[in-house]
Design an enzyme around this catalytic site. Structure first.
Site, PDB file in Angstrom:
ATOM      1  N   SER A 152       0.802  -1.225   0.000  1.00 20.01           N
ATOM      2  CA  SER A 152       0.000   0.000   0.000  1.00 20.01           C
ATOM      3  C   SER A 152       0.834   1.273   0.000  1.00 20.01           C
ATOM      4  O   SER A 152       0.403   2.284  -0.529  1.00 20.01           O
ATOM      5  CB  SER A 152      -0.935   0.008   1.206  1.00 20.01           C
ATOM      6  OG  SER A 152      -0.199   0.019   2.409  1.00 20.01           O
ATOM      7  N   LYS A 203     -11.800   0.589  -2.308  1.00 19.22           N
ATOM      8  CA  LYS A 203     -10.709   1.263  -3.018  1.00 19.22           C
ATOM      9  C   LYS A 203     -11.045   1.284  -4.515  1.00 19.22           C
ATOM     10  O   LYS A 203     -11.906   2.030  -4.921  1.00 19.22           O
ATOM     11  CB  LYS A 203      -9.393   0.592  -2.645  1.00 19.22           C
ATOM     12  CG  LYS A 203      -9.062   0.953  -1.189  1.00 19.22           C
ATOM     13  CD  LYS A 203      -7.894   0.256  -0.569  1.00 19.22           C
ATOM     14  CE  LYS A 203      -7.706   0.806   0.859  1.00 19.22           C
ATOM     15  NZ  LYS A 203      -6.793   0.024   1.672  1.00 19.22           N
ATOM     16  N   HIS A 210      -4.998  -3.452  -2.712  1.00 17.11           N
ATOM     17  CA  HIS A 210      -4.600  -2.581  -3.828  1.00 17.11           C
ATOM     18  C   HIS A 210      -4.404  -3.346  -5.137  1.00 17.11           C
ATOM     19  O   HIS A 210      -3.909  -2.796  -6.113  1.00 17.11           O
ATOM     20  CB  HIS A 210      -3.338  -1.806  -3.462  1.00 17.11           C
ATOM     21  CG  HIS A 210      -3.534  -0.945  -2.261  1.00 17.11           C
ATOM     22  ND1 HIS A 210      -4.112   0.299  -2.319  1.00 17.11           N
ATOM     23  CD2 HIS A 210      -3.299  -1.191  -0.947  1.00 17.11           C
ATOM     24  CE1 HIS A 210      -4.194   0.800  -1.102  1.00 17.11           C
ATOM     25  NE2 HIS A 210      -3.716  -0.081  -0.241  1.00 17.11           N
TER      26      HIS A 210
HETATM   27  C1  LIG Z   1      -6.811  -0.022   3.156  1.00 12.80           C
HETATM   28  C2  LIG Z   1      -6.182  -1.308   3.529  1.00 12.80           C
HETATM   29  C3  LIG Z   1      -6.807  -2.193   4.397  1.00 12.80           C
HETATM   30  C4  LIG Z   1      -8.048  -1.824   5.142  1.00 12.80           C
HETATM   31  O1  LIG Z   1      -9.163  -1.806   4.321  1.00 12.80           O
HETATM   32  P1  LIG Z   1     -10.410  -0.895   4.701  1.00 12.80           P
HETATM   33  O2  LIG Z   1     -11.531  -1.465   3.941  1.00 12.80           O
HETATM   34  O3  LIG Z   1     -10.052   0.492   4.321  1.00 12.80           O
HETATM   35  O4  LIG Z   1     -10.584  -1.037   6.193  1.00 12.80           O
HETATM   36  C5  LIG Z   1      -6.232  -3.425   4.594  1.00 12.80           C
HETATM   37  N1  LIG Z   1      -5.075  -3.763   3.995  1.00 12.80           N
HETATM   38  C6  LIG Z   1      -4.428  -2.924   3.182  1.00 12.80           C
HETATM   39  C7  LIG Z   1      -3.149  -3.345   2.550  1.00 12.80           C
HETATM   40  C8  LIG Z   1      -4.954  -1.659   2.927  1.00 12.80           C
HETATM   41  O5  LIG Z   1      -4.292  -0.801   2.164  1.00 12.80           O
END
Ligand SMILES: *Cc1c(COP(=O)(O)O)cnc(C)c1O
Length: 402
Positions: free
Chosen positions: A178, A237, A206
């Site tokens: 990330s 995302k 991602h």
């Molecule tokens: C954003 C993210 C999460 C958490 O996901 P949310 O739905 O925003 O709680 C978990 N793992 C990674 C690698 C992330 O970037």
């Protein structure tokens, strides 16, 4: 007691780690109105531009009419609705797995999965740069945690060998990291896991929607779907909605329903949110040109930043621009924002000390003209930054090893 709060805040400020919320007015788009002013958004995980797509809005409207608003209870009480079942079937088809289970967020999914699969006397092998939600899942599980150097498969192997033979082992990694935008060596990792009898969990927060056949993620891209026990991904995302999923076997799903506390003890997602996610999966599969546009934009920006002399990392839509110390990093972000470009500076504890960076992300919906203007702004903003570390790649590289 109030003194404690003041002291903590002072300490955070004096270390250049103070964080502050900014406000976006209106829709999430390639440009956003941030604190009252329109800026180009280079800080979003809405990679495909789906967060305000008409098809998602329409799906939400229909779900609202059909199901109303809240679900009123957790899944195991009275909050399991046809909308949940339908999305899970849709996600399993999308991922090519036997089953899928929706969690309320990626954070909750990771915390729930890890604490379900390992417990005291077990071992989690965790990449050094894994997301906070994986780290918290490890803590909650009470298993021993062996952190391996980022993507270092030799180190992972030596830790697997050192783990007690009778301990259950879980290897946890992100697919696309990330904050670094690079990709885990999943083929090697899966082979190591098989040789050492370890379970594998891959966080595709991602990767979902932006990689692999039909956007199913990096595990699918590498053809490893049958060899990875847990594929986790998010719906908030690239898919532009909210929530998360776990894709895998029907047995895994059964166990999580019975054991994952962050699944059991929380009110289920409202159908409106699930409908958006379902519409997004349809779009991702139907319109692969979004993935292509994202790749094109990423290349344009990444190459441009490199030409300007910035130290850029990764190989995906997440482009870390390495700075080093907190203060010059935040100064660079402030200058870009002044010029109308929103780029988030990332500091410890999100990233290791000495590796503060700008986390630049591209979207499929950015135009060439917008990206070229961003590069002009980067050229100007980089002049005379304070701090000796700036633009000394060797210094940041050394810092990253700390
Ligand atoms: C954003 C993210 C999460 C958490 O996901 P949310 O739905 O925003 O709680 C978990 N793992 C990674 C690698 C992330 O970037």
């Amino acid at each position: 007691m109030a003194d404690f709060i003041e002291q903590r805040l002072d300490e955070i400020r004096s270390r250049n780690l103070y964080r502050e919320l900014k406000v976006v007015d209106g829709e999430q788009d390639a440009t956003v109105v941030l604190n009252g002013r329109e800026v180009l958004n280079l800080s979003s995980n809405n990679y495909l531009g789906l967060a305000n797509h008409p098809a998602l809005k329409e799906a939400a409207r229909q779900a609202l009419d059909r199901y109303g608003c809240g679900s009123g209870a957790s899944r195991l009480i009275s909050g399991n609705m046809t909308a949940h079942e339908e999305l899970e079937q849709r996600l399993a088809r999308f991922k090519g797995t036997e089953a899928a289970l929706v969690f309320n967020s990626g954070y909750q999914a990771n915390v729930g999965i890890i604490a379900t699969l390992v417990e005291k006397d077990d071992v989690v092998l965790s990449d050094q740069l894994n997301h906070a939600s994986i780290i918290d899942g490890c803590r909650l599980s009470r298993a021993a945690v062996s952190v391996y150097r980022h993507c270092d498969m030799d180190h992972l192997e030596s830790l697997l060998e050192a783990a007690p033979a009778e301990a259950r082992k879980l290897i946890a990694t992100e697919s696309v990291f990330s904050m670094d935008g690079d990709i885990a060596p999943l083929r090697e990792l899966v082979e190591l896991a098989e040789r050492h009898g370890a379970m594998v969990m891959v966080d595709e927060a991602h990767g979902t929607g932006v990689r692999g056949p039909n956007g199913a993620g990096v595990v699918a891209e590498m053809g490893l779907g049958d060899r990875v026990l847990v594929q986790m991904g998010t719906l908030g995302k690239a898919l532009g909605a909210f929530g998360a999923y776990v894709a895998g076997s029907a047995r895994l799903k059964e166990l999580l329903i019975n054991r994952a506390r962050s699944f059991i003890f929380t009110t289920s997602l409202p159908p409106v949110v699930l409908a958006m996610a379902g519409a997004a999966v349809d779009l991702v599969e139907k319109e692969p040109e979004r993935q292509c546009a994202l790749r094109h934009n990423t290349e344009r920006l990444r190459n441009g930043l490199g030409r300007l002399g910035y130290t850029v990392g990764g190989s995906t839509q997440i482009i870390p621009v390495m700075v080093g110390e907190e203060q010059p990093c935040m100064e660079l972000a402030a200058r870009l924002l002044d010029a109308g470009f929103y780029v988030q500076g990332i500091r410890p504890p999100t990233v290791p000390p000495g590796t503060s960076r700008l986390r630049v992300t591209t979207m499929a919906t950015h135009t060439n003209e917008q990206l070229d203007r961003a590069l002009d702004a980067f050229a100007r903003a980089g002049e005379n930054l304070p701090g000796p570390e700036y633009n000394e790649p060797s210094a940041t590289a050394a810092a990253r090893q700390r």
